[in-house]
Scaffold this motif. Structure first.
Motif, PDB file in Angstrom:
ATOM      1  N   ARG A 171     -15.356   2.336  -8.874  1.00  8.07           N
ATOM      2  CA  ARG A 171     -16.152   1.551  -9.823  1.00  8.07           C
ATOM      3  C   ARG A 171     -15.324   1.087 -11.023  1.00  8.07           C
ATOM      4  NH1 ARG A 171     -22.296   2.973 -10.940  1.00  8.07           N
ATOM      5  NH2 ARG A 171     -22.352   2.093  -8.873  1.00  8.07           N
ATOM      6  N   LEU A 172     -14.386   1.960 -11.466  1.00 13.88           N
ATOM      7  CA  LEU A 172     -13.549   1.578 -12.608  1.00 13.88           C
ATOM      8  C   LEU A 172     -12.703   0.361 -12.264  1.00 13.88           C
ATOM      9  CD1 LEU A 172     -12.333   5.062 -13.909  1.00 13.88           C
ATOM     10  CD2 LEU A 172     -14.210   3.648 -14.724  1.00 13.88           C
ATOM     11  N   LYS A 192     -13.519  -1.912 -10.059  1.00  8.70           N
ATOM     12  CA  LYS A 192     -14.437  -3.054  -9.968  1.00  8.70           C
ATOM     13  C   LYS A 192     -14.730  -3.617 -11.343  1.00  8.70           C
ATOM     14  CE  LYS A 192     -16.968  -1.507  -5.878  1.00  8.70           C
ATOM     15  NZ  LYS A 192     -18.269  -0.934  -5.451  1.00  8.70           N
ATOM     16  N   VAL A 193     -14.999  -2.706 -12.290  1.00  3.39           N
ATOM     17  CA  VAL A 193     -15.297  -3.154 -13.647  1.00  3.39           C
ATOM     18  C   VAL A 193     -14.098  -3.900 -14.226  1.00  3.39           C
ATOM     19  CG1 VAL A 193     -15.646  -2.348 -16.006  1.00  3.39           C
ATOM     20  CG2 VAL A 193     -17.031  -1.416 -14.170  1.00  3.39           C
ATOM     21  N   ALA A 218     -11.835  -5.547 -12.693  1.00  2.00           N
ATOM     22  CA  ALA A 218     -11.744  -6.872 -12.074  1.00  2.00           C
ATOM     23  C   ALA A 218     -12.768  -7.822 -12.687  1.00  2.00           C
ATOM     24  CB  ALA A 218     -11.957  -6.765 -10.566  1.00  2.00           C
ATOM     25  N   SER A 219     -13.983  -7.322 -12.916  1.00  2.00           N
ATOM     26  CA  SER A 219     -15.013  -8.212 -13.470  1.00  2.00           C
ATOM     27  C   SER A 219     -14.715  -8.542 -14.932  1.00  2.00           C
ATOM     28  CB  SER A 219     -16.404  -7.596 -13.335  1.00  2.00           C
ATOM     29  OG  SER A 219     -16.641  -6.668 -14.359  1.00  2.00           O
ATOM     30  N   LEU A 220     -13.861  -7.735 -15.578  1.00  2.00           N
ATOM     31  CA  LEU A 220     -13.469  -8.046 -16.952  1.00  2.00           C
ATOM     32  C   LEU A 220     -12.318  -9.043 -16.993  1.00  2.00           C
ATOM     33  CD1 LEU A 220     -13.653  -4.499 -18.567  1.00  2.00           C
ATOM     34  CD2 LEU A 220     -15.114  -6.438 -19.086  1.00  2.00           C
ATOM     35  N   THR A 252     -28.099  -2.435  -6.902  1.00  2.00           N
ATOM     36  CA  THR A 252     -26.700  -2.422  -7.332  1.00  2.00           C
ATOM     37  C   THR A 252     -25.854  -3.314  -6.433  1.00  2.00           C
ATOM     38  OG1 THR A 252     -26.991  -0.174  -8.131  1.00  2.00           O
ATOM     39  CG2 THR A 252     -24.737  -0.926  -7.830  1.00  2.00           C
ATOM     40  N   GLU A 312     -23.489  -6.384  -7.497  1.00  2.00           N
ATOM     41  CA  GLU A 312     -22.057  -6.432  -7.182  1.00  2.00           C
ATOM     42  C   GLU A 312     -21.708  -7.682  -6.392  1.00  2.00           C
ATOM     43  OE1 GLU A 312     -20.774  -2.659  -5.554  1.00  2.00           O
ATOM     44  OE2 GLU A 312     -20.626  -1.835  -7.585  1.00  2.00           O
ATOM     45  N   ILE A 338     -17.813  -8.622  -6.750  1.00  2.00           N
ATOM     46  CA  ILE A 338     -17.097  -7.415  -6.374  1.00  2.00           C
ATOM     47  C   ILE A 338     -17.248  -7.179  -4.877  1.00  2.00           C
ATOM     48  CG2 ILE A 338     -17.161  -4.912  -6.650  1.00  2.00           C
ATOM     49  CD1 ILE A 338     -18.003  -5.566  -9.614  1.00  2.00           C
ATOM     50  N   ILE A 378     -19.026 -13.763 -15.089  1.00  2.00           N
ATOM     51  CA  ILE A 378     -20.183 -12.874 -15.003  1.00  2.00           C
ATOM     52  C   ILE A 378     -19.708 -11.458 -15.327  1.00  2.00           C
ATOM     53  CG2 ILE A 378     -21.728 -11.755 -13.353  1.00  2.00           C
ATOM     54  CD1 ILE A 378     -22.189 -14.455 -12.122  1.00  2.00           C
ATOM     55  N   GLY A 379     -20.427 -10.798 -16.225  1.00  2.00           N
ATOM     56  CA  GLY A 379     -20.044  -9.440 -16.617  1.00  2.00           C
ATOM     57  C   GLY A 379     -21.034  -8.443 -16.066  1.00  2.00           C
ATOM     58  N   ILE A 380     -20.582  -7.229 -15.775  1.00  2.00           N
ATOM     59  CA  ILE A 380     -21.487  -6.221 -15.229  1.00  2.00           C
ATOM     60  C   ILE A 380     -21.354  -4.916 -16.015  1.00  2.00           C
ATOM     61  CG2 ILE A 380     -19.806  -5.532 -13.455  1.00  2.00           C
ATOM     62  CD1 ILE A 380     -22.265  -5.067 -11.601  1.00  2.00           C
ATOM     63  N   TYR A 414     -22.667  -0.910 -15.761  1.00  2.00           N
ATOM     64  CA  TYR A 414     -23.294   0.053 -14.860  1.00  2.00           C
ATOM     65  C   TYR A 414     -24.055   1.132 -15.626  1.00  2.00           C
ATOM     66  CZ  TYR A 414     -20.463  -1.685 -10.970  1.00  2.00           C
ATOM     67  OH  TYR A 414     -19.895  -2.451  -9.998  1.00  2.00           O
ATOM     68  N   ALA A 423     -19.016   3.539 -16.627  1.00  2.00           N
ATOM     69  CA  ALA A 423     -17.695   3.297 -16.044  1.00  2.00           C
ATOM     70  C   ALA A 423     -16.680   2.905 -17.111  1.00  2.00           C
ATOM     71  CB  ALA A 423     -17.779   2.230 -14.942  1.00  2.00           C
ATOM     72  N   LEU A 424     -16.662   3.628 -18.206  1.00  2.00           N
ATOM     73  CA  LEU A 424     -15.618   3.402 -19.208  1.00  2.00           C
ATOM     74  C   LEU A 424     -14.301   3.932 -18.652  1.00  2.00           C
ATOM     75  CD1 LEU A 424     -17.495   4.423 -22.465  1.00  2.00           C
ATOM     76  CD2 LEU A 424     -17.049   2.131 -21.595  1.00  2.00           C
ATOM     77  N   ARG A 459     -17.676  -3.961 -24.315  1.00  2.00           N
ATOM     78  CA  ARG A 459     -16.522  -4.280 -23.473  1.00  2.00           C
ATOM     79  C   ARG A 459     -16.810  -5.514 -22.615  1.00  2.00           C
ATOM     80  NH1 ARG A 459     -14.715   0.061 -19.017  1.00  2.00           N
ATOM     81  NH2 ARG A 459     -16.785  -0.453 -18.275  1.00  2.00           N
ATOM     82  N   THR A 460     -18.018  -5.568 -22.061  1.00  2.00           N
ATOM     83  CA  THR A 460     -18.360  -6.698 -21.205  1.00  2.00           C
ATOM     84  C   THR A 460     -18.648  -7.951 -22.029  1.00  2.00           C
ATOM     85  OG1 THR A 460     -19.217  -5.188 -19.563  1.00  2.00           O
ATOM     86  CG2 THR A 460     -19.922  -7.471 -19.385  1.00  2.00           C
ATOM     87  N   ASP A 513     -27.021  -2.852 -14.726  1.00  2.00           N
ATOM     88  CA  ASP A 513     -27.498  -2.007 -13.638  1.00  2.00           C
ATOM     89  C   ASP A 513     -28.112  -0.743 -14.228  1.00  2.00           C
ATOM     90  OD1 ASP A 513     -27.969  -0.701 -11.314  1.00  2.00           O
ATOM     91  OD2 ASP A 513     -25.874  -0.271 -10.850  1.00  2.00           O
TER      92      ASP A 513
END
Lengths: 280, 353
Positions: A178-179, A181-182, A184-186, B40, B44, B49, B74-76, B78, B82-83, B143-144, B155
């Protein structure tokens, strides 16, 4: 009656803990473990107890010994670093992707662990020997493999590379997908995700894999002696002195080499542990 | 703005079929569905993703179906935030800005501004592991948001938080939306949907069962599933008026002049009032009771429910009550009979719009 009640209470108290406070079984298990530890430590300690400090010191002063130790350290280090470039990304793929015959690939990686090391040496020698394609190509390119540090490095790497790949793969597997994925989306490219997220988070395992591979390479004897008797790495030097002059003459070198390895190994392990755990 | 067309995805035992909906610019769109229906996965897929098996996605009329996640806009965020655990809060928020190759001073400025926007300016030097759930969620939002996504995907962002953090995060999300951020939020919690959504889509078995305003969904559920899922029969849109007492007893003015009492500490304003049909009691005469809401009405329908009997009646608006079979018999309820319905002000719940 009364003592019976007390006993019941006592049982309650003891079972309320993680387990009984004392168990003969656990004592027996611990004793067995102690025997194994003794089996490892005693012979090694014996080397030191049986060699006079003056002999070890004079061995340390011999240039043949110094050169061989230095050669052993740097060739194994060079082999580790050279293979790291290919092995770390490979370990990442193994941790992240499913592909056909993945089980077979994993098996191949573990193969060097079970192949007798003399066989490994012969195998390497046969593909790099003078009349082979690779050997000819290397000779044409201007460097020889058999009997050179390159050959030694190849033999060391062959037997030690599974340690690096497996440790790095375990490290990457433990990084939450998931990290990535995040990241990549950033907006991070796959390479950036790998370098800034996956690798730092798996770094502890990768580093311990590097240390293991280096250490395993330094200690290699069987494969190296077939590919390159000269220039002489320390394990071969010890073997030669043992064969030519006997136990007494080989022991100081063994003691010296082991001390060097131990110091480096302990320092590196401390360094790896001292690094902040990525999860903190 | 974000148009999803006939999106399908099969993943293990989960499958999502023919999902279509469109989100307008500036909208707060909530996708409501039970846990494990693949919300979810849908997010994704929209974030890029995961690739869909079939279907299209358009963002501002641009086909983004096969666009890479890093350029989609597009930002997501969770549920588990997921930091990045090895980076400080500051570095987490700045992560996406570095990817944009902005100047260092610009990154610093923007990171601080984002932290301030979500109220995380005190946390910048902390490590993610030391943050509470609510703090971590704010940082994840910052962050997003820092990358300026056209559409923000959430999500279950507040499901796992404690009650206080939930409330403050909700108002933060409302605030972010008011500033113009388009949001697609998935949740299994209808209260969350009610308190945030400008429109709601109900997801059932990997399909969209209904899309509409909260009022349409809760008042006129299209299918049995929607009705059962939202589970609330007594749902009214209206306005919360100031309480005339010092306490928290307020009056809620609904359609057709109906006035309900409700116990709430919310601010006056438009919103929704809901109460469970199991909280409504019925009597044949006006009862002596502490209940603040007592209304005369006539029985409209009597129907067996999964548990007990559901009686609906007209007190000016349609209200339903869940009774036992024996109560129905002893009260001799029949369709058209005049009765009194009552429920406590504390049984009603108000959700600001």
């Amino acid at each position: 009656m009364n003592s019976g009640v007390n006993m019941m209470r006592a049982i309650h108290i003891t079972t309320a803990r993680a387990g009984p406070a004392f168990s003969w079984l656990h004592l027996a298990f611990t004793a067995l473990g102690g025997l194994v530890l003794l089996f490892i430590v005693a012979p090694l300690l014996g080397i030191y107890l049986n060699s006079a400090p003056a002999d070890v010191l004079s061995a340390a002063k011999e240039s043949e010994v110094q050169q061989s130790i230095w050669l052993t350290l740097w060739v194994s280090m060079a082999a580790t670093l050279a293979f790291a470039i290919a092995c770390i990304p490979f370990a990442y793929i193994l941790a992240r992707k499913d592909f056909p015959l993945k089980g077979l690939v994993s098996g191949i990686i573990d193969l060097p662990v079970i192949v007798p090391h003399s066989v490994a040496g012969i195998a390497i020698l046969s593909i790099f020997a003078r009349d082979t394609l690779l050997g000819d190509a290397a000779e044409w390119a201007g460097f020889e493999i058999v009997g050179t540090p390159v050959g030694i490095a190849a033999a060391m790497a062959f037997v030690s590379v599974p340690f690096l790949i497996n440790a790095a793969r375990d490290g990457f597997s433990a990084v939450p997908i998931r990290l990535e994925k995040v990241a990549a989306s950033l907006g991070a490219s796959p390479l950036r995700v790998f370098l800034t997220i996956s690798l730092p988070l798996a770094w502890k395992s990768v580093l311990s894999g590097l240390i293991l591979m280096w250490g395993r390479g330094m200690s290699e004897f069987g494969a190296v002696i077939i590919v390159a008797y000269h220039p002489m790495i320390t394990p071969i030097l010890i073997y030669e002195r043992f064969g030519a002059y006997g136990l007494k003459y080989s022991r100081p070198v063994a003691a010296l080499f082991m001390a060097v390895c131990l110091v480096i190994f302990i320092l590196l392990r401390l360094l790896a542990r001292g690094r902040k755990n990525a999860e903190d | 703005m974000l148009r999803i067309e006939r999106l399908s995805k099969r993943l293990g035992s989960f499958s999502m079929q023919d999902v279509s909906f469109e989100i307008e610019r500036g909208e707060y769109f909530v996708l409501l569905g039970a846990s494990g229906v693949g919300k979810t996965v849908l997010l994704e897929v929209i974030a890029g993703i995961m690739m869909p098996d079939a279907g299209w996605m358009f963002l501002d009329d641009r086909d983004i179906t096969s666009e890479r996640p890093q350029t989609r806009g597009i930002g997501i965020v969770y549920q588990d935030q997921a930091l990045f655990p090895h980076l400080s809060v500051y570095q987490n928020i700045a992560y996406g800005l570095h990817c944009l190759r902005l100047k260092r001073s610009h990154v610093r400025e923007r990171t601080r501004a984002m932290a301030e926007r979500v109220g995380a300016q005190e946390l910048l030097n902390r490590r993610p592991a030391t943050l509470s759930g609510g703090e971590a969620q704010r940082v994840a939002l910052a962050r997003t948001l820092a990358t300026g996504p056209k559409c923000l995907l959430l999500d279950e962002p507040i499901s796992a938080l404690d009650i206080q953090s939930k409330e403050s995060l909700r108002s933060l999300l409302r605030e972010i939306n008011r500033q113009g951020q388009t949001i697609l939020h998935v949740t299994h919690d209808y209260e969350e949907a009610l308190s945030l959504a400008s429109r709601i889509a109900i997801m059932e078995d990997g399909r969209i069962a209904q899309v509409g305003t909260p009022e349409q969904i809760f008042h006129a559920p299209k299918s049995q599933f929607v009705a059962r899922f939202v589970g609330i029969k007594n749902f009214f849109a209206g306005t919360l008026e100031k309480s005339d007492e010092n306490g928290q007893l307020c009056v809620f003015a609904a359609e057709r002049g109906m006035r309900f009492h409700v116990l709430t500490d919310a601010k006056p304003g438009p919103g929704f009032l809901v109460f469970g049909s199991e909280d409504v009691a019925i009597g044949n005469s006006r009862p002596e009771t502490s209940a603040k809401n007592v209304f005369p009405g006539t029985v409209l329908d009597i129907a067996p429910a999964k548990l007990g009997v559901e009686v609906s009646f007209d007190i000016g608006v349609r209200v339903s009550a869940l009774l036992t079979q024996s109560s129905v018999s002893s009260l001799e309820l029949t369709i058209g009979k005049s009765v009194f319905a009552q429920f406590k002000a504390s049984a009603a719940r108000f959700f600001p719009e």
